[in-house]
Write a protein that holds these residues in place. Structure first.
Motif, mmCIF file in Angstrom:
data_model
loop_
_atom_site.group_PDB
_atom_site.id
_atom_site.type_symbol
_atom_site.label_atom_id
_atom_site.label_comp_id
_atom_site.label_asym_id
_atom_site.label_seq_id
_atom_site.Cartn_x
_atom_site.Cartn_y
_atom_site.Cartn_z
ATOM 1 N N ALA A 143 0.835 -1.206 0.000
ATOM 2 C CA ALA A 143 0.000 0.000 0.000
ATOM 3 C C ALA A 143 0.872 1.260 0.000
ATOM 4 O O ALA A 143 0.544 2.261 -0.634
ATOM 5 C CB ALA A 143 -0.918 0.001 1.215
ATOM 6 N N HIS A 144 1.998 1.176 0.707
ATOM 7 C CA HIS A 144 2.923 2.309 0.776
ATOM 8 C C HIS A 144 3.625 2.528 -0.569
ATOM 9 O O HIS A 144 3.732 3.654 -1.062
ATOM 10 C CB HIS A 144 3.953 2.049 1.876
ATOM 11 C CG HIS A 144 5.053 3.047 1.940
ATOM 12 N ND1 HIS A 144 4.862 4.330 2.413
ATOM 13 C CD2 HIS A 144 6.352 2.965 1.574
ATOM 14 C CE1 HIS A 144 6.000 4.984 2.342
ATOM 15 N NE2 HIS A 144 6.914 4.189 1.833
ATOM 16 N N ALA A 145 4.068 1.412 -1.174
ATOM 17 C CA ALA A 145 4.850 1.507 -2.412
ATOM 18 C C ALA A 145 3.990 1.884 -3.618
ATOM 19 O O ALA A 145 4.466 2.538 -4.541
ATOM 20 C CB ALA A 145 5.570 0.187 -2.676
ATOM 21 N N ARG A 146 2.732 1.443 -3.620
ATOM 22 C CA ARG A 146 1.854 1.695 -4.776
ATOM 23 C C ARG A 146 0.478 2.131 -4.272
ATOM 24 O O ARG A 146 -0.447 1.312 -4.158
ATOM 25 C CB ARG A 146 1.699 0.426 -5.631
ATOM 26 C CG ARG A 146 2.989 -0.123 -6.225
ATOM 27 C CD ARG A 146 3.573 0.758 -7.331
ATOM 28 N NE ARG A 146 4.741 0.106 -7.921
ATOM 29 C CZ ARG A 146 5.990 0.236 -7.448
ATOM 30 N NH1 ARG A 146 6.238 0.990 -6.382
ATOM 31 N NH2 ARG A 146 6.990 -0.398 -8.043
ATOM 32 N N PRO A 147 0.304 3.434 -3.999
ATOM 33 C CA PRO A 147 -0.945 3.919 -3.408
ATOM 34 C C PRO A 147 -2.190 3.614 -4.243
ATOM 35 O O PRO A 147 -3.296 3.599 -3.701
ATOM 36 C CB PRO A 147 -0.713 5.431 -3.302
ATOM 37 C CG PRO A 147 0.774 5.603 -3.309
ATOM 38 C CD PRO A 147 1.315 4.490 -4.151
ATOM 39 N N ALA A 148 -2.020 3.354 -5.536
ATOM 40 C CA ALA A 148 -3.209 3.086 -6.363
ATOM 41 C C ALA A 148 -3.782 1.687 -6.133
ATOM 42 O O ALA A 148 -4.912 1.411 -6.524
ATOM 43 C CB ALA A 148 -2.864 3.266 -7.839
ATOM 44 N N LEU A 149 -3.000 0.800 -5.512
ATOM 45 C CA LEU A 149 -3.499 -0.565 -5.281
ATOM 46 C C LEU A 149 -4.644 -0.550 -4.287
ATOM 47 O O LEU A 149 -4.690 0.264 -3.368
ATOM 48 C CB LEU A 149 -2.385 -1.448 -4.700
ATOM 49 C CG LEU A 149 -1.231 -1.833 -5.613
ATOM 50 C CD1 LEU A 149 -0.197 -2.614 -4.804
ATOM 51 C CD2 LEU A 149 -1.724 -2.673 -6.781
ATOM 52 N N ARG A 150 -5.563 -1.506 -4.480
ATOM 53 C CA ARG A 150 -6.612 -1.728 -3.466
ATOM 54 C C ARG A 150 -6.161 -2.928 -2.638
ATOM 55 O O ARG A 150 -6.224 -4.060 -3.107
ATOM 56 C CB ARG A 150 -7.950 -2.002 -4.150
ATOM 57 C CG ARG A 150 -8.550 -0.726 -4.746
ATOM 58 C CD ARG A 150 -9.813 -1.015 -5.502
ATOM 59 N NE ARG A 150 -9.531 -1.588 -6.812
ATOM 60 C CZ ARG A 150 -10.468 -1.977 -7.676
ATOM 61 N NH1 ARG A 150 -11.746 -1.883 -7.353
ATOM 62 N NH2 ARG A 150 -10.139 -2.470 -8.847
ATOM 63 N N VAL A 151 -5.665 -2.666 -1.452
ATOM 64 C CA VAL A 151 -5.049 -3.721 -0.653
ATOM 65 C C VAL A 151 -5.956 -4.131 0.505
ATOM 66 O O VAL A 151 -6.398 -3.287 1.281
ATOM 67 C CB VAL A 151 -3.677 -3.268 -0.086
ATOM 68 C CG1 VAL A 151 -3.013 -4.431 0.651
ATOM 69 C CG2 VAL A 151 -2.776 -2.744 -1.193
ATOM 70 N N ALA A 152 -6.209 -5.434 0.584
ATOM 71 C CA ALA A 152 -6.931 -6.005 1.722
ATOM 72 C C ALA A 152 -6.037 -7.053 2.366
ATOM 73 O O ALA A 152 -5.098 -7.556 1.734
ATOM 74 C CB ALA A 152 -8.242 -6.634 1.259
ATOM 75 N N ALA A 153 -6.311 -7.354 3.619
ATOM 76 C CA ALA A 153 -5.490 -8.336 4.328
ATOM 77 C C ALA A 153 -6.335 -9.038 5.369
ATOM 78 O O ALA A 153 -7.220 -8.428 5.974
ATOM 79 C CB ALA A 153 -4.292 -7.658 4.991
ATOM 80 N N VAL A 154 -6.042 -10.323 5.571
ATOM 81 C CA VAL A 154 -6.767 -11.080 6.597
ATOM 82 C C VAL A 154 -5.779 -11.774 7.528
ATOM 83 O O VAL A 154 -4.617 -12.029 7.172
ATOM 84 C CB VAL A 154 -7.691 -12.159 5.974
ATOM 85 C CG1 VAL A 154 -8.771 -11.540 5.125
ATOM 86 C CG2 VAL A 154 -6.891 -13.182 5.168
ATOM 87 N N ASP A 155 -6.253 -12.044 8.714
ATOM 88 C CA ASP A 155 -5.543 -12.912 9.642
ATOM 89 C C ASP A 155 -6.600 -13.623 10.472
ATOM 90 O O ASP A 155 -7.661 -13.056 10.733
ATOM 91 C CB ASP A 155 -4.591 -12.126 10.543
ATOM 92 C CG ASP A 155 -3.447 -13.010 11.049
ATOM 93 O OD1 ASP A 155 -2.301 -12.818 10.602
ATOM 94 O OD2 ASP A 155 -3.711 -13.915 11.865
ATOM 95 N N ARG A 156 -6.295 -14.857 10.875
ATOM 96 C CA ARG A 156 -7.255 -15.589 11.693
ATOM 97 C C ARG A 156 -7.208 -15.078 13.131
ATOM 98 O O ARG A 156 -8.164 -15.203 13.878
ATOM 99 C CB ARG A 156 -6.903 -17.079 11.640
ATOM 100 C CG ARG A 156 -7.960 -17.994 12.204
ATOM 101 C CD ARG A 156 -7.596 -19.434 11.953
ATOM 102 N NE ARG A 156 -6.255 -19.713 12.464
ATOM 103 C CZ ARG A 156 -5.617 -20.868 12.322
ATOM 104 N NH1 ARG A 156 -6.185 -21.849 11.658
ATOM 105 N NH2 ARG A 156 -4.421 -21.058 12.810
#
Ligand code: GLN
Length: 295
Positions: A143-156
């Motif tokens: 997200a920092h390197a490419r602000p145009a990305l739509r970044v999601a993240a999961v963890d259990r």
């Protein structure tokens, strides 16, 4: 490391004693700076102030940190943060300490999304999902390197997500964090799935030296491949045609992971080496047919 009655320790004496106890020189320096309320970038201060006398209180704080280090706690937990991809991430015993090896995965992920073509403006870029995000390291780096990305993240782990969301907030980075096990409930049509899952075999003696980090983030079945298998099996249903799956794994698992990827129907399957030269990441594009063949 107690001081002689009535005596005070100098900076140099404190460091020398810590090393005599078995601490690594750099660790001792970082922990002393931390006990003095100074930053990691101030190692030169220690040299310039080598004969300064330290107040007992700070010597005691340093001694306590040294004892914890000697008992195996990672320096990153003692300092409360770890640098990854140039970002200062808060870390504690709820998450795995981000390793420099994982920057190999970030670099590869950036090449993949750059080849997809990035729009100038957020939030219309490729959709990326980071599985088992821990401290948020991979997702936040992307997200920092490419602000145009739509970044999601999961963890259990809800505990891990608390650390990750805190990091995103502190860094001002927009990542959509959600609690889930791997791809359960994940959207379809993703452009890129990345993960540094647990990959150490349950019986691996190496685990003993990692006893302060969450076991659930490290160990994965008798051969260490249980979670990698689950992710590879589930990923195709969530990737858009032409989307990529990039995975970190153990130094000796590249062949097995590539075979799993090929068998699951991925194309362009290949591996990348980490800083030590071990094939540390493998990935492929979904599906194995060329996009032209897909029509
Ligand atoms: N690279 C870590 C280690 O071997 C393991 C990380 C993981 O299991 N994802 O210390």
């Amino acid at each position: 490391m107690s001081t002689a009655p009535g005596g005070l320790l100098t900076v140099t004496q404190a460091l020398t004693r810590a090393q005599a106890l078995g601490l690594d020189r750099l660790d001792a320096q970082l922990l002393l700076l931390h006990a003095l309320g100074r930053g990691e970038s101030e190692r030169a201060w220690l040299l310039a102030h080598d004969t300064d006398l330290l107040p007992d209180e700070q010597v005691n704080a340093f001694e306590a940190l040294c004892q914890r280090r000697l008992a195996g706690e990672p320096v990153a937990y003692l300092l409360g943060h770890k640098e990854f991809w140039g970002l200062a991430l808060a870390v504690d015993a709820r998450v795995l300490v981000p390793r420099p090896d994982t920057e190999t995965l970030v670099e590869w992920a950036l090449e993949v999304v750059d080849a997809m073509g990035l729009p100038a403006a957020a939030p219309t870029g490729p959709r990326v999902l980071d599985l088992g995000t821990g401290s948020g390291a991979i997702a936040l780096a992307l997200a920092h390197a490419r602000p145009a990305l739509r970044v999601a993240a999961v963890d259990r782990s809800a505990d891990a997500l608390a650390v990750a969301t805190g990091n995103a907030l502190r860094l001002g980075l927009a990542v959509d964090f959600r609690q889930a096990s791997w791809l359960d409930g994940a959207p379809t049509g993703l452009d890129l799935i990345v993960s540094n899952p647990p990959y150490i075999a349950d019986g691996d003696p190496h685990l003993a030296g990692l006893g302060h980090e969450p076991r659930a983030a490290l160990a994965s079945g008798p051969d260490g491949l249980a979670d990698l298998r689950s992710i590879i099996a589930a990923a195709p249903a969530h990737l858009t045609p032409g989307g990529w799956l990039l995975l970190e794994h153990g130094w000796d698992q590249a062949e097995a992971v590539c075979a799993l990827l090929v068998r699951a129907g991925f194309g362009l399957v290949r591996s990348r080496a980490d800083l030590a030269g071990h094939l540390r990441c493998s990935g492929g594009r979904w599906p194995s047919k060329s996009l032209a063949e897909l029509g």
